[in-house]
Design a protein around this motif. Structure first.
Motif, PDB file in Angstrom:
ATOM      1  N   GLY A 149       0.788  -1.221   0.000  1.00  0.00           N
ATOM      2  CA  GLY A 149       0.000   0.000   0.000  1.00  0.00           C
ATOM      3  C   GLY A 149       0.818   1.269   0.000  1.00  0.00           C
ATOM      4  O   GLY A 149       0.277   2.353  -0.251  1.00  0.00           O
ATOM      5  N   LYS A 150       2.119   1.158   0.278  1.00  0.00           N
ATOM      6  CA  LYS A 150       3.014   2.315   0.232  1.00  0.00           C
ATOM      7  C   LYS A 150       3.717   2.423  -1.119  1.00  0.00           C
ATOM      8  O   LYS A 150       4.607   3.245  -1.282  1.00  0.00           O
ATOM      9  CB  LYS A 150       4.062   2.204   1.342  1.00  0.00           C
ATOM     10  CG  LYS A 150       3.484   2.210   2.753  1.00  0.00           C
ATOM     11  CD  LYS A 150       4.594   2.048   3.793  1.00  0.00           C
ATOM     12  CE  LYS A 150       4.018   2.012   5.204  1.00  0.00           C
ATOM     13  NZ  LYS A 150       5.084   1.809   6.227  1.00  0.00           N
ATOM     14  N   ALA A 151       3.309   1.589  -2.058  1.00  0.00           N
ATOM     15  CA  ALA A 151       3.902   1.526  -3.398  1.00  0.00           C
ATOM     16  C   ALA A 151       5.320   0.981  -3.369  1.00  0.00           C
ATOM     17  O   ALA A 151       6.068   1.133  -4.333  1.00  0.00           O
ATOM     18  CB  ALA A 151       3.870   2.885  -4.099  1.00  0.00           C
ATOM     19  N   GLU A 152       5.710   0.313  -2.290  1.00  0.00           N
ATOM     20  CA  GLU A 152       7.021  -0.310  -2.205  1.00  0.00           C
ATOM     21  C   GLU A 152       7.009  -1.643  -2.945  1.00  0.00           C
ATOM     22  O   GLU A 152       6.039  -2.404  -2.861  1.00  0.00           O
ATOM     23  CB  GLU A 152       7.404  -0.557  -0.744  1.00  0.00           C
ATOM     24  CG  GLU A 152       7.567   0.707   0.080  1.00  0.00           C
ATOM     25  CD  GLU A 152       7.736   0.411   1.561  1.00  0.00           C
ATOM     26  OE1 GLU A 152       8.644   1.004   2.172  1.00  0.00           O
ATOM     27  OE2 GLU A 152       6.966  -0.407   2.107  1.00  0.00           O
ATOM     28  N   VAL A 153       8.079  -1.930  -3.663  1.00  0.00           N
ATOM     29  CA  VAL A 153       8.219  -3.213  -4.357  1.00  0.00           C
ATOM     30  C   VAL A 153       8.637  -4.266  -3.341  1.00  0.00           C
ATOM     31  O   VAL A 153       9.543  -4.041  -2.525  1.00  0.00           O
ATOM     32  CB  VAL A 153       9.243  -3.105  -5.498  1.00  0.00           C
ATOM     33  CG1 VAL A 153       9.534  -4.480  -6.092  1.00  0.00           C
ATOM     34  CG2 VAL A 153       8.743  -2.158  -6.578  1.00  0.00           C
ATOM     35  N   LEU A 154       7.966  -5.419  -3.408  1.00  0.00           N
ATOM     36  CA  LEU A 154       8.216  -6.486  -2.437  1.00  0.00           C
ATOM     37  C   LEU A 154       9.041  -7.612  -3.047  1.00  0.00           C
ATOM     38  O   LEU A 154       8.914  -7.915  -4.235  1.00  0.00           O
ATOM     39  CB  LEU A 154       6.889  -7.052  -1.926  1.00  0.00           C
ATOM     40  CG  LEU A 154       5.908  -6.032  -1.316  1.00  0.00           C
ATOM     41  CD1 LEU A 154       4.640  -6.742  -0.867  1.00  0.00           C
ATOM     42  CD2 LEU A 154       6.550  -5.276  -0.163  1.00  0.00           C
ATOM     43  N   ASP A 155       9.851  -8.250  -2.192  1.00  0.00           N
ATOM     44  CA  ASP A 155      10.619  -9.397  -2.665  1.00  0.00           C
ATOM     45  C   ASP A 155       9.796 -10.670  -2.518  1.00  0.00           C
ATOM     46  O   ASP A 155       8.615 -10.632  -2.143  1.00  0.00           O
ATOM     47  CB  ASP A 155      11.964  -9.489  -1.948  1.00  0.00           C
ATOM     48  CG  ASP A 155      11.840  -9.813  -0.459  1.00  0.00           C
ATOM     49  OD1 ASP A 155      10.745 -10.223  -0.007  1.00  0.00           O
ATOM     50  OD2 ASP A 155      12.845  -9.664   0.266  1.00  0.00           O
ATOM     51  N   ARG A 156      10.396 -11.797  -2.784  1.00  0.00           N
ATOM     52  CA  ARG A 156       9.662 -13.063  -2.788  1.00  0.00           C
ATOM     53  C   ARG A 156       9.242 -13.505  -1.392  1.00  0.00           C
ATOM     54  O   ARG A 156       8.430 -14.425  -1.249  1.00  0.00           O
ATOM     55  CB  ARG A 156      10.504 -14.137  -3.475  1.00  0.00           C
ATOM     56  CG  ARG A 156      10.794 -13.803  -4.945  1.00  0.00           C
ATOM     57  CD  ARG A 156      11.678 -14.839  -5.629  1.00  0.00           C
ATOM     58  NE  ARG A 156      12.053 -14.371  -6.966  1.00  0.00           N
ATOM     59  CZ  ARG A 156      13.192 -13.748  -7.244  1.00  0.00           C
ATOM     60  NH1 ARG A 156      14.069 -13.512  -6.271  1.00  0.00           N
ATOM     61  NH2 ARG A 156      13.461 -13.354  -8.472  1.00  0.00           N
TER      62      ARG A 156
ATOM     63  N   ALA B 252       3.902   6.805  -4.446  1.00  0.00           N
ATOM     64  CA  ALA B 252       5.265   6.374  -4.749  1.00  0.00           C
ATOM     65  C   ALA B 252       6.225   7.551  -4.796  1.00  0.00           C
ATOM     66  O   ALA B 252       7.336   7.489  -4.243  1.00  0.00           O
ATOM     67  CB  ALA B 252       5.291   5.630  -6.085  1.00  0.00           C
ATOM     68  N   GLY B 253       5.816   8.648  -5.449  1.00  0.00           N
ATOM     69  CA  GLY B 253       6.688   9.807  -5.538  1.00  0.00           C
ATOM     70  C   GLY B 253       7.005  10.408  -4.187  1.00  0.00           C
ATOM     71  O   GLY B 253       8.162  10.741  -3.882  1.00  0.00           O
ATOM     72  N   ALA B 254       5.980  10.542  -3.344  1.00  0.00           N
ATOM     73  CA  ALA B 254       6.189  11.127  -2.016  1.00  0.00           C
ATOM     74  C   ALA B 254       7.077  10.232  -1.154  1.00  0.00           C
ATOM     75  O   ALA B 254       7.979  10.723  -0.449  1.00  0.00           O
ATOM     76  CB  ALA B 254       4.846  11.357  -1.333  1.00  0.00           C
ATOM     77  N   ASN B 255       6.834   8.923  -1.193  1.00  0.00           N
ATOM     78  CA  ASN B 255       7.632   8.013  -0.365  1.00  0.00           C
ATOM     79  C   ASN B 255       9.064   7.901  -0.868  1.00  0.00           C
ATOM     80  O   ASN B 255      10.002   7.771  -0.072  1.00  0.00           O
ATOM     81  CB  ASN B 255       6.977   6.635  -0.312  1.00  0.00           C
ATOM     82  CG  ASN B 255       5.729   6.626   0.542  1.00  0.00           C
ATOM     83  OD1 ASN B 255       5.537   7.508   1.377  1.00  0.00           O
ATOM     84  ND2 ASN B 255       4.869   5.643   0.348  1.00  0.00           N
ATOM     85  N   ALA B 256       9.248   7.941  -2.182  1.00  0.00           N
ATOM     86  CA  ALA B 256      10.606   7.909  -2.720  1.00  0.00           C
ATOM     87  C   ALA B 256      11.376   9.169  -2.351  1.00  0.00           C
ATOM     88  O   ALA B 256      12.593   9.128  -2.132  1.00  0.00           O
ATOM     89  CB  ALA B 256      10.565   7.744  -4.235  1.00  0.00           C
ATOM     90  N   ALA B 257      10.681  10.296  -2.270  1.00  0.00           N
ATOM     91  CA  ALA B 257      11.338  11.565  -1.965  1.00  0.00           C
ATOM     92  C   ALA B 257      11.745  11.684  -0.502  1.00  0.00           C
ATOM     93  O   ALA B 257      12.652  12.460  -0.161  1.00  0.00           O
ATOM     94  CB  ALA B 257      10.420  12.724  -2.335  1.00  0.00           C
ATOM     95  N   ALA B 258      11.095  10.937   0.370  1.00  0.00           N
ATOM     96  CA  ALA B 258      11.368  11.055   1.808  1.00  0.00           C
ATOM     97  C   ALA B 258      12.823  10.715   2.108  1.00  0.00           C
ATOM     98  O   ALA B 258      13.403   9.791   1.529  1.00  0.00           O
ATOM     99  CB  ALA B 258      10.435  10.141   2.583  1.00  0.00           C
ATOM    100  N   LYS B 259      13.409  11.457   3.022  1.00  0.00           N
ATOM    101  CA  LYS B 259      14.782  11.201   3.427  1.00  0.00           C
ATOM    102  C   LYS B 259      14.891   9.811   4.039  1.00  0.00           C
ATOM    103  O   LYS B 259      14.046   9.389   4.810  1.00  0.00           O
ATOM    104  CB  LYS B 259      15.252  12.248   4.440  1.00  0.00           C
ATOM    105  CG  LYS B 259      15.462  13.630   3.848  1.00  0.00           C
ATOM    106  CD  LYS B 259      16.668  13.644   2.916  1.00  0.00           C
ATOM    107  CE  LYS B 259      16.955  15.057   2.411  1.00  0.00           C
ATOM    108  NZ  LYS B 259      18.106  15.071   1.482  1.00  0.00           N
ATOM    109  N   LYS B 260      15.951   9.113   3.707  1.00  0.00           N
ATOM    110  CA  LYS B 260      16.149   7.752   4.178  1.00  0.00           C
ATOM    111  C   LYS B 260      17.269   7.687   5.213  1.00  0.00           C
ATOM    112  O   LYS B 260      18.136   8.573   5.274  1.00  0.00           O
ATOM    113  CB  LYS B 260      16.489   6.835   3.000  1.00  0.00           C
ATOM    114  CG  LYS B 260      15.473   6.862   1.857  1.00  0.00           C
ATOM    115  CD  LYS B 260      14.096   6.436   2.303  1.00  0.00           C
ATOM    116  CE  LYS B 260      13.138   6.176   1.143  1.00  0.00           C
ATOM    117  NZ  LYS B 260      12.836   7.373   0.354  1.00  0.00           N
TER     118      LYS B 260
END
Length: 647
Positions: free
Chosen positions: A475-482, A520-528
């Protein structure tokens, strides 16, 4: 130190081996150092990104300049990030399927619960996780107001699809029998549809942030750069101008690179189709699937796709690499002595059913039919006359139809079994006479027994709007692994891993592009958080591709005019169509197209012939070029504006 950092599972040798594998194939301009000793290397505690000789650096990299990419880039930029927006297509072809679609979006008229009920029912026995559903249905409830406020539009200008195109009104909602459907609508941003307008609004949204968003065309991504231990995606490898360029993405990478409808092998392997013709972009070739597989992403919805309207989604026969042309509506022109048969000459679906984005009803659900390797529309002379009189099928297409004096002879031309086709026609005639179709329950009023010859066959093939398959997301538009874990700093939106698992509501993809693109854009922009460090050798980088240094987005131009020359502008699929009209007294003596970004094989060709057509008529009151109606209208509007200055 390495054993302390990575644990017993990884010693320094294994870690360096992992770095080397991650960097394989990246040697050359901007090569990955992979900790190999070199003059510029310095031993110490460094993160993986510091072992790469970067050619450029941005906060966020977005891969794919369609609707989802445009929204993600705008969202990230407005969150304060510097953004590089990449597309493999050249200028005039960018936009993905968003450029060609109906330009309407699904929404729930402010009712979140109705959206939840409806979307859950669409998924049916193939549900998506609750967090994905939550993001989507909350977005649907407020999407009209969101579009208006975010793009500075007037919601009063929006139009429901039934106000625009009666032929498509049945899609608003497309599944009226499902719970929550009474609140579901398809809406366009203005008085028009299938005209590129929504895509152009989103493209303009990117252009308005040119101080924060750089755009590169003809720049496909060939690899995601990933820390092999933390699994964090730290950048991308881009092919640009014949050279490899490594671009650091400090905060995140967003993949919005569409599906695989132009990849014949994937079409066969995942969809079970021997061939099909795309109705949208020719640049969705499944590149992103390979990218995410290499970094360990899980895939979902790989057999889900959408088509258009008639006969389970059929278009006229097209060559590989060409767009398909859909069979024209209204569907009633196909009622009568006409059937659809496969390669053996047997019917395989109900011909009078108006498909729901290609899906037909069977055993309680709407599913894509299993198309044979070849399909033909077969009809008699009486129905040939109906099709010709309708004016909906070009004379040239009808003239190319296979024709024979008997059904057996026609079967020979089709490479079908004559006995099988004769039996099929006889069985259909019996069903028409009795008013009951035991095979597919076609409505009696739509059937007419075949009469006299000659008899005809037109070969058709499956069309495809888009595929939904791609990386599984949350739901956060994060890509998930297997294992269901997010791959750090990697996001996806739009048709690349779309959420339509089963049945599909028209306008759903464009809604999803907006909703998940923004997330996705907002979450990618957030400082990590800082990347983990290791006892490795760092590489000194001197990035030259930095925010504001290079972009392929065209600047607005001004044009010089002489006496009796006037410039006008119209809105095309890809942007402005600008013309210069030269007057000789009260007559037009010349028309020159100064600027256009239309698709070369459709709108571009139309613009080659339209100037002379208008000059010959001395009027814009002429027919639009078939298949390029929006471009034609844009040209007429531009000429009209220029003439207005001359009067």
């Amino acid at each position: 130190m390495m054993e302390e950092v990575m644990g017993k599972a990884f010693g320094r040798r294994n870690f360096l081996k992992g770095l080397a594998v991650a960097g394989a194939g990246m040697m050359g301009a901007g090569a990955l150092a992979a900790c190999a000793p070199q003059a510029s290397a310095e031993e110490g505690e460094y993160d993986f990104a510091q072992t790469v000789a970067w050619d450029g650096q941005y906060d966020v990299v977005v891969v794919g300049f369609g609707s989802a990419g445009a929204v993600a880039a705008k969202s990230a930029a407005e969150a304060g990030a510097s953004v590089l927006l990449l597309d493999k297509a050249p200028l005039g072809h960018e936009g993905g399927n968003s450029r060609y679609c109906g330009q309407t979006f699904m929404h729930s008229n402010g009712d979140e619960q109705a959206a939840r009920d409806y979307f859950t029912a669409l998924c049916g026995t193939l549900p998506v996780p609750d967090d994905v559903t939550d993001t989507f249905v909350k977005g649907l409830a407020g999407l009209k107001d969101e579009y208006a406020s975010w793009y500075g539009l007037n919601v009063e200008d929006f139009r429901n699809v039934d106000q625009l195109s009666p032929a498509f009104a049945f899609m608003s909602p497309e599944y009226p029998e499902l719970p929550g459907s009474d609140k579901i609508s398809m809406t366009a941003l203005h008085e028009g549809n299938s005209d590129g307008y929504m895509w152009q609004v989103q493209r303009d949204g990117v252009a308005a942030l040119k101080d924060k968003i750089d755009v590169w065309f003809e720049s496909p991504v060939s690899r995601l750069v990933q820390d092999p231990q933390s699994r964090t995606v730290v950048g991308v490898e881009v092919q640009r101008g014949g050279e490899k360029r490594l671009i650091r993405a400090s905060n995140g990478v967003v993949l919005t690179c569409g599906g695989f409808e132009n990849n014949p092998e994937m079409i066969k392997g995942y969809l079970g189709l021997s061939h099909c013709a795309p109705l949208g972009t020719l640049y969705n070739t499944g590149d992103g699937i390979h990218l995410v597989q290499e970094v360990g992403a899980d895939l979902w919805h790989m057999n889900s796709y959408e088509a258009m309207m008639l006969f389970g989604g059929m278009c006229f026969l097209a060559e590989e690499g060409e767009r398909g042309t859909i069979l024209p509506l209204p569907a009633k022109i196909y009622h009568g002595s006409l059937i659809l048969v496969g390669a053996s000459g047997e019917r395989y679906l109900r011909e009078d059913e108006l498909a729901r984005h290609g899906k037909h009803y069977a055993n309680g659900a709407w599913k894509m039919p299993k198309h044979p390797s070849r399909s033909f529309l077969v009809f008699d002379q009486a129905h040939y006359d109906v099709l010709a009189a309708s004016g909906r099928i070009e004379e040239e297409r009808l003239a190319k139809a296979l024709s024979a004096g008997s059904i057996a002879e026609l079967a020979g031309l089709m490479d079908a079994d004559p006995a099988s086709l004769e039996q099929t026609v006889a069985d259909f005639g019996k069903a028409a006479s009795e008013g009951h179709d035991p095979m597919f329950r076609r409505v009696a009023e739509t059937m007419r027994a075949f009469g006299d010859g000659p008899f005809y066959a037109i070969e058709v093939m499956p069309d495809i709007l888009n595929t939904q398959g791609g990386p599984r997301r949350n739901g956060k538009a994060e890509v998930l692994d297997r294992d269901g874990r997010p791959i750090p700093h990697l996001y996806a939106a739009g048709e690349f891993g779309g959420i339509a698992s089963n049945m599909y509501q028209g306008g759903g993809n464009m809604a999803e592009c907006m909703i998940f693109g923004k997330v996705a854009g907002a979450n990618a922009a957030a400082k990590k958080d800082p990347l983990p460090t290791y006892a490795v050798a760092a590489v000194e980088s001197s990035p030259t591709y930095l925010p504001g240094k290079e972009t392929d987005m065209a600047e607005e131009k001004s044009y010089d005019t002489s006496e009796n020359e006037y410039v006008g502008k119209g809105q095309g699929i890809g942007g402005d169509v600008v013309v210069k009209v030269t007057m000789d007294g009260d007559k037009m003596s010349a028309i020159e197209v100064l600027e256009q970004s239309e698709t070369p094989d459709i709108g571009g060709k139309a613009l080659e012939s339209l100037p002379q057509t208008v000059l010959d008529a001395q009027s814009v009151d002429v027919d639009a070029v078939s298949g390029a109606t929006t471009t034609s209208k844009a040209f007429f509007a531009a000429v009209t504006e220029a003439l207005g200055q001359a009067s």
